[in-house]
Design a protein around this motif. Structure first.
Motif, PDB file in Angstrom:
ATOM      1  N   VAL A   1      62.715  33.675  64.157  1.00  0.00           N
ATOM      2  CA  VAL A   1      63.313  35.272  65.000  1.00  0.00           C
ATOM      3  C   VAL A   1      62.005  34.863  65.995  1.00  0.00           C
ATOM      4  O   VAL A   1      63.020  35.076  67.704  1.00  0.00           O
ATOM      5  CB  VAL A   1      63.925  36.735  64.521  1.00  0.00           C
ATOM      6  CG1 VAL A   1      64.894  37.112  65.574  1.00  0.00           C
ATOM      7  CG2 VAL A   1      65.332  35.833  63.624  1.00  0.00           C
ATOM      8  N   GLN A   2      60.958  35.462  66.200  1.00  0.00           N
ATOM      9  CA  GLN A   2      60.257  35.923  67.099  1.00  0.00           C
ATOM     10  C   GLN A   2      60.090  34.550  67.480  1.00  0.00           C
ATOM     11  O   GLN A   2      59.955  34.394  68.891  1.00  0.00           O
ATOM     12  CB  GLN A   2      58.814  36.760  66.278  1.00  0.00           C
ATOM     13  CG  GLN A   2      58.740  37.519  65.643  1.00  0.00           C
ATOM     14  CD  GLN A   2      57.598  37.814  65.026  1.00  0.00           C
ATOM     15  OE1 GLN A   2      56.987  37.262  64.546  1.00  0.00           O
ATOM     16  NE2 GLN A   2      57.952  39.651  64.889  1.00  0.00           N
ATOM     17  N   ALA A   3      59.694  32.793  66.775  1.00  0.00           N
ATOM     18  CA  ALA A   3      59.497  32.099  67.892  1.00  0.00           C
ATOM     19  C   ALA A   3      60.636  31.678  68.719  1.00  0.00           C
ATOM     20  O   ALA A   3      60.374  30.888  69.764  1.00  0.00           O
ATOM     21  CB  ALA A   3      59.226  30.513  66.680  1.00  0.00           C
ATOM     22  N   GLN A   4      61.708  31.921  68.547  1.00  0.00           N
ATOM     23  CA  GLN A   4      63.101  32.089  69.497  1.00  0.00           C
ATOM     24  C   GLN A   4      62.589  32.511  70.561  1.00  0.00           C
ATOM     25  O   GLN A   4      63.124  32.393  71.866  1.00  0.00           O
ATOM     26  CB  GLN A   4      64.110  32.349  69.041  1.00  0.00           C
ATOM     27  CG  GLN A   4      64.979  30.477  67.934  1.00  0.00           C
ATOM     28  CD  GLN A   4      66.228  30.603  66.861  1.00  0.00           C
ATOM     29  OE1 GLN A   4      66.043  32.677  66.494  1.00  0.00           O
ATOM     30  NE2 GLN A   4      66.662  30.034  66.245  1.00  0.00           N
ATOM     31  N   LYS A   5      62.846  33.732  70.771  1.00  0.00           N
ATOM     32  CA  LYS A   5      62.581  35.542  71.451  1.00  0.00           C
ATOM     33  C   LYS A   5      61.468  34.534  72.021  1.00  0.00           C
ATOM     34  O   LYS A   5      61.403  35.146  73.282  1.00  0.00           O
ATOM     35  CB  LYS A   5      62.234  36.159  70.799  1.00  0.00           C
ATOM     36  CG  LYS A   5      64.019  36.828  69.867  1.00  0.00           C
ATOM     37  CD  LYS A   5      63.857  38.221  69.709  1.00  0.00           C
ATOM     38  CE  LYS A   5      65.215  38.677  68.948  1.00  0.00           C
ATOM     39  NZ  LYS A   5      65.043  39.636  67.621  1.00  0.00           N
ATOM     40  N   LEU A   6      60.271  33.883  71.373  1.00  0.00           N
ATOM     41  CA  LEU A   6      58.525  33.950  72.508  1.00  0.00           C
ATOM     42  C   LEU A   6      59.631  32.872  73.120  1.00  0.00           C
ATOM     43  O   LEU A   6      59.102  32.798  74.927  1.00  0.00           O
ATOM     44  CB  LEU A   6      57.811  33.582  71.483  1.00  0.00           C
ATOM     45  CG  LEU A   6      56.095  33.529  72.425  1.00  0.00           C
ATOM     46  CD1 LEU A   6      56.564  34.595  73.237  1.00  0.00           C
ATOM     47  CD2 LEU A   6      55.229  33.446  71.500  1.00  0.00           C
ATOM     48  N   TRP A   7      60.092  31.882  73.324  1.00  0.00           N
ATOM     49  CA  TRP A   7      60.002  30.648  73.649  1.00  0.00           C
ATOM     50  C   TRP A   7      61.216  30.719  74.663  1.00  0.00           C
ATOM     51  O   TRP A   7      60.994  30.728  75.918  1.00  0.00           O
ATOM     52  CB  TRP A   7      60.981  28.978  72.707  1.00  0.00           C
ATOM     53  CG  TRP A   7      61.121  28.457  73.457  1.00  0.00           C
ATOM     54  CD1 TRP A   7      62.266  28.537  73.969  1.00  0.00           C
ATOM     55  CD2 TRP A   7      60.124  27.485  74.277  1.00  0.00           C
ATOM     56  NE1 TRP A   7      63.065  27.249  75.243  1.00  0.00           N
ATOM     57  CE2 TRP A   7      61.217  26.522  74.580  1.00  0.00           C
ATOM     58  CE3 TRP A   7      59.330  27.333  74.314  1.00  0.00           C
ATOM     59  CZ2 TRP A   7      61.210  25.594  75.530  1.00  0.00           C
ATOM     60  CZ3 TRP A   7      58.699  26.452  75.139  1.00  0.00           C
ATOM     61  CH2 TRP A   7      59.430  25.105  75.823  1.00  0.00           C
ATOM     62  N   ASP A   8      62.600  31.825  74.388  1.00  0.00           N
ATOM     63  CA  ASP A   8      63.269  32.622  75.692  1.00  0.00           C
ATOM     64  C   ASP A   8      62.404  33.189  76.839  1.00  0.00           C
ATOM     65  O   ASP A   8      62.646  33.141  78.038  1.00  0.00           O
ATOM     66  CB  ASP A   8      64.862  32.939  74.635  1.00  0.00           C
ATOM     67  CG  ASP A   8      65.200  31.954  74.274  1.00  0.00           C
ATOM     68  OD1 ASP A   8      65.323  31.008  74.076  1.00  0.00           O
ATOM     69  OD2 ASP A   8      65.702  32.744  73.376  1.00  0.00           O
ATOM     70  N   ALA A   9      61.317  34.236  76.753  1.00  0.00           N
ATOM     71  CA  ALA A   9      60.985  34.686  77.218  1.00  0.00           C
ATOM     72  C   ALA A   9      59.960  34.169  77.935  1.00  0.00           C
ATOM     73  O   ALA A   9      59.574  34.412  79.178  1.00  0.00           O
ATOM     74  CB  ALA A   9      60.284  36.319  76.436  1.00  0.00           C
TER      75      ALA A   9
END
Length: 223
Positions: A90-98
């Motif tokens: 989840v953090q990987a996806q959110k970091l990429w989006d950010a």
């Protein structure tokens, strides 16, 4: 140059990260330091994070991600190497989006490959020299195996850190890292899939090699 680095405890991730930092003059940003900086500096995000930490709760991603981004922007003018985050899918996806929203490019993702049992042995085999903690000694690595109970560099007395001998704690950390469904390796594989689509570059390193051989391979891939 902006880089994410993944590797289990015992893989030499910190050593290789420091070599890359020195070679390319990058800001080496470790996740724990981000929390300490924001909380110690009394930032708004730091105050919110402290409330969760004081209660013994995990800091939610909608606080952690902005803290990470803020630190990358403020300290990574010449590029950054982010170590210890993200820790799950989840953090990987959110970091990429950010990163995308902030217009920040992720140039490379590095994964140091190391079998779980080898990683655990490396941690439990570490020995500290009484004369100099930087003298490398490990009873499970032939290249830096101590001379009995004496430092291989200077002959000083050796000791083991208590947390290095806590097998349950090591297993708990590795349970999170080696989880390929929603743990840290799942996060790494998220970026590996993006690399297959040409959106970043993914470098895999054999963590069982020597420090020098891993360094040579890594710098060749980054060149």
């Amino acid at each position: 140059m902006n880089i994410l680095i993944f590797g289990p405890n015992g893989s030499g991730k910190g050593t290789q990260g420091n070599l890359v930092k020195q070679k390319y003059d990058l800001a080496h940003i470790e996740s724990g330091a981000i929390f300490r900086e924001h909380i110690g500096g009394g930032t708004e995000l730091g105050k919110k994070a402290k409330e969760y930490i004081d209660r013994g709760d995990l800091v939610p991603d909608d606080i952690t991600i902005p803290m990470v981004l803020d630190t990358l922007k403020s300290k990574g003018a010449n590029g950054w190497l982010l170590d210890g985050f993200p820790r799950n899918m989840v953090q990987a996806q959110k970091l990429w989006d950010a990163l995308q929203q902030a217009g920040m490019k992720l140039d490379y993702v590095i994964e140091i490959l190391l079998p779980r049992e080898v990683a655990k042995n490396r941690i439990m085999g570490r020995r500290l020299c009484k004369e100099n903690n930087n003298h490398p000694n490990n009873i499970f690595i032939d290249a830096i195996k101590p001379n009995g109970d004496k430092c291989r560099v200077c002959g000083g007395e050796l000791s083991a850190r208590s947390d290095d001998q806590d097998e349950a704690a090591i297993n708990k950390r590795h349970d999170i890292y080696y989880n390929t469904v929603d743990g840290t390796l799942a996060a790494a594989y998220f970026y590996k899939d993006l690399a297959a689509k040409g959106q970043t570059k993914y470098i895999e390193l054999n963590g069982e090699g020597t420090i020098e051989s891993i360094k040579e391979t890594l710098l060749a891939e980054l060149a």
